[in-house]
Design a protein around this motif. Sequence first.
Motif, PDB file in Angstrom:
ATOM      1  N   LEU A   1       4.236   0.317 -13.365  1.00 12.97           N
ATOM      2  CA  LEU A   1       3.790  -0.900 -12.672  1.00 12.97           C
ATOM      3  C   LEU A   1       4.953  -1.872 -12.451  1.00 12.97           C
ATOM      4  CD1 LEU A   1       0.364  -1.537 -14.461  1.00 12.97           C
ATOM      5  CD2 LEU A   1       0.731  -0.721 -12.130  1.00 12.97           C
TER       6      LEU A   1
ATOM      7  N   ALA B   1       2.467   1.593  -3.391  1.00 11.59           N
ATOM      8  CA  ALA B   1       1.460   2.003  -4.380  1.00 11.59           C
ATOM      9  C   ALA B   1       1.156   3.490  -4.276  1.00 11.59           C
ATOM     10  CB  ALA B   1       0.180   1.187  -4.190  1.00 11.59           C
ATOM     11  N   GLN B   2       1.214   4.027  -3.068  1.00 13.11           N
ATOM     12  CA  GLN B   2       0.947   5.461  -2.894  1.00 13.11           C
ATOM     13  C   GLN B   2       1.979   6.318  -3.621  1.00 13.11           C
ATOM     14  OE1 GLN B   2       0.803   6.031   1.329  1.00 13.11           O
ATOM     15  NE2 GLN B   2      -1.265   5.200   1.545  1.00 13.11           N
TER      16      GLN B   2
ATOM     17  N   GLN C   1       0.826  -1.202   0.000  1.00 10.50           N
ATOM     18  CA  GLN C   1       0.000   0.000   0.000  1.00 10.50           C
ATOM     19  C   GLN C   1       0.866   1.260   0.000  1.00 10.50           C
ATOM     20  OE1 GLN C   1      -2.690   0.161   3.281  1.00 10.50           O
ATOM     21  NE2 GLN C   1      -3.704   2.026   2.604  1.00 10.50           N
TER      22      GLN C   1
ATOM     23  N   GLN D   1       7.004  -0.527  -9.629  1.00 11.84           N
ATOM     24  CA  GLN D   1       6.301  -0.810  -8.368  1.00 11.84           C
ATOM     25  C   GLN D   1       6.491  -2.272  -7.959  1.00 11.84           C
ATOM     26  OE1 GLN D   1       2.171   0.363  -8.393  1.00 11.84           O
ATOM     27  NE2 GLN D   1       1.639  -0.966  -6.679  1.00 11.84           N
TER      28      GLN D   1
ATOM     29  N   ILE E   1       0.159   7.050 -12.153  1.00 12.81           N
ATOM     30  CA  ILE E   1      -0.581   6.103 -12.997  1.00 12.81           C
ATOM     31  C   ILE E   1      -1.984   6.627 -13.282  1.00 12.81           C
ATOM     32  CG2 ILE E   1      -1.583   3.785 -13.045  1.00 12.81           C
ATOM     33  CD1 ILE E   1       0.849   2.806 -11.488  1.00 12.81           C
ATOM     34  N   GLU E   2      -2.655   7.119 -12.262  1.00 12.47           N
ATOM     35  CA  GLU E   2      -4.014   7.643 -12.445  1.00 12.47           C
ATOM     36  C   GLU E   2      -4.022   8.856 -13.375  1.00 12.47           C
ATOM     37  OE1 GLU E   2      -5.461   8.396  -8.557  1.00 12.47           O
ATOM     38  OE2 GLU E   2      -6.002   6.297  -8.155  1.00 12.47           O
TER      39      GLU E   2
ATOM     40  N   THR F   1       0.678   5.436  -7.625  1.00 15.80           N
ATOM     41  CA  THR F   1      -0.737   5.562  -8.018  1.00 15.80           C
ATOM     42  C   THR F   1      -1.083   6.930  -8.596  1.00 15.80           C
ATOM     43  OG1 THR F   1      -1.401   3.905  -6.382  1.00 15.80           O
ATOM     44  CG2 THR F   1      -3.104   5.396  -7.182  1.00 15.80           C
TER      45      THR F   1
ATOM     46  N   GLN G   1      -3.540   7.475 -16.876  1.00 16.73           N
ATOM     47  CA  GLN G   1      -4.752   6.795 -17.304  1.00 16.73           C
ATOM     48  C   GLN G   1      -5.853   7.793 -17.636  1.00 16.73           C
ATOM     49  OE1 GLN G   1      -5.044   3.375 -17.740  1.00 16.73           O
ATOM     50  NE2 GLN G   1      -6.953   3.972 -18.754  1.00 16.73           N
TER      51      GLN G   1
END
Length: 366
Positions: A232, A142-143, A139, A235, A149-150, A146, A153
């Motif tokens: 990714l 990922a922070q 987690q 990560q 990535i967001e 993310t 996207q």
Amino acid sequence: MLKQFFLICSGVDLHLIDNCSNGEQNKYVGIGATVFFTALMATIASSYALFTVFDNIFTAIFFGCVWGLLIFNLDRFIVSTIRKKEKFSSEFLQALPRLILAMIIAIVISKPLELKIFEKEINQVLLEEKNQMTLNNKQQIAQQFTPEIEKTQSEINKLKEEINTKENEVNNLYNTYIAEAEGRKGTKRVGKGPVYKEKRKKHDKALADLNSLKEENSKKITQKEEAISTLLNQQKNIETSTQPIINNVDGLMARINALNKLPWLPSFFIFLLFLAIETSPIFSKLISSKGEYDYKFENQESIVKTWIQQQTHQRNILLKTDTDLNDKVYSDIKDEEELYKYKQKIARDLLKLQADTFYKNQQKIL
């Protein structure tokens, strides 16, 4: 041989105990055996505890033996320094610091064995903690990725939305010029007249723009999808590289913390067991009556104490006598004329020598 060894462990004076009765000797054999087996348990416990730290059996055994010898020496010292008194309260006050030390030693000895006894339960607690740490680690990692990535996207979705919007526009223009040709809308005349051609031209231009937009946006989408795939992979690589750290959270401190999360009652009883073992030599001396060895030892101490007091008293008298004689001798000779004249001559010669030396030094300076 074994009896002699346990007597050594008890810390008694072997010359005194040899002349005591068998019952008195057996009492101290029991005390010595308790001291020895307590040290043996300390060696086993510390070896296991150190094995969880060093992960090397030879290193753990070596330092475990050192720790066992230290506990043996401490217990032997505690037992051998307790003296029987006339009152139990005096004996207890004398033994109180040693009891506190025995409690500390009992805690140190019992804790590693508790870790071994409850090893399976501790492993289960550690497994749950490691799983939770793994989830928390993923987690946290990922922070870091993310948001990027967001964002990427979102840009991809925006490019796709532009294509969809343009497709809807082209489809609407297609339906418009088809309806004009069929006479359903517009001029409502069947055939491919000027209005039809104008609407068809507008549709063809929009279709060309759509194809160009698809080609341009497809390249951008591919680039951004590759960027997401790279993020990714980064990560995943960080998660893989940090996982061994979590897997290695299996040291002494981690196991003690896991043990503290288990029910306290079983651990408490194990501690009481070792506390009873560790304090049993002390309590055996406290509750036992003053025996033959105690009287002999007390008598020997009294002999030594009396002899030292006599020697000290004689030295004090000798010092006082010698001081008085010296004072009297110097008092008698201080008024003699001959001694006065001799010291006067020496002082005169010394002053002359100092004056001559000062004069020579001044000449050199000038």
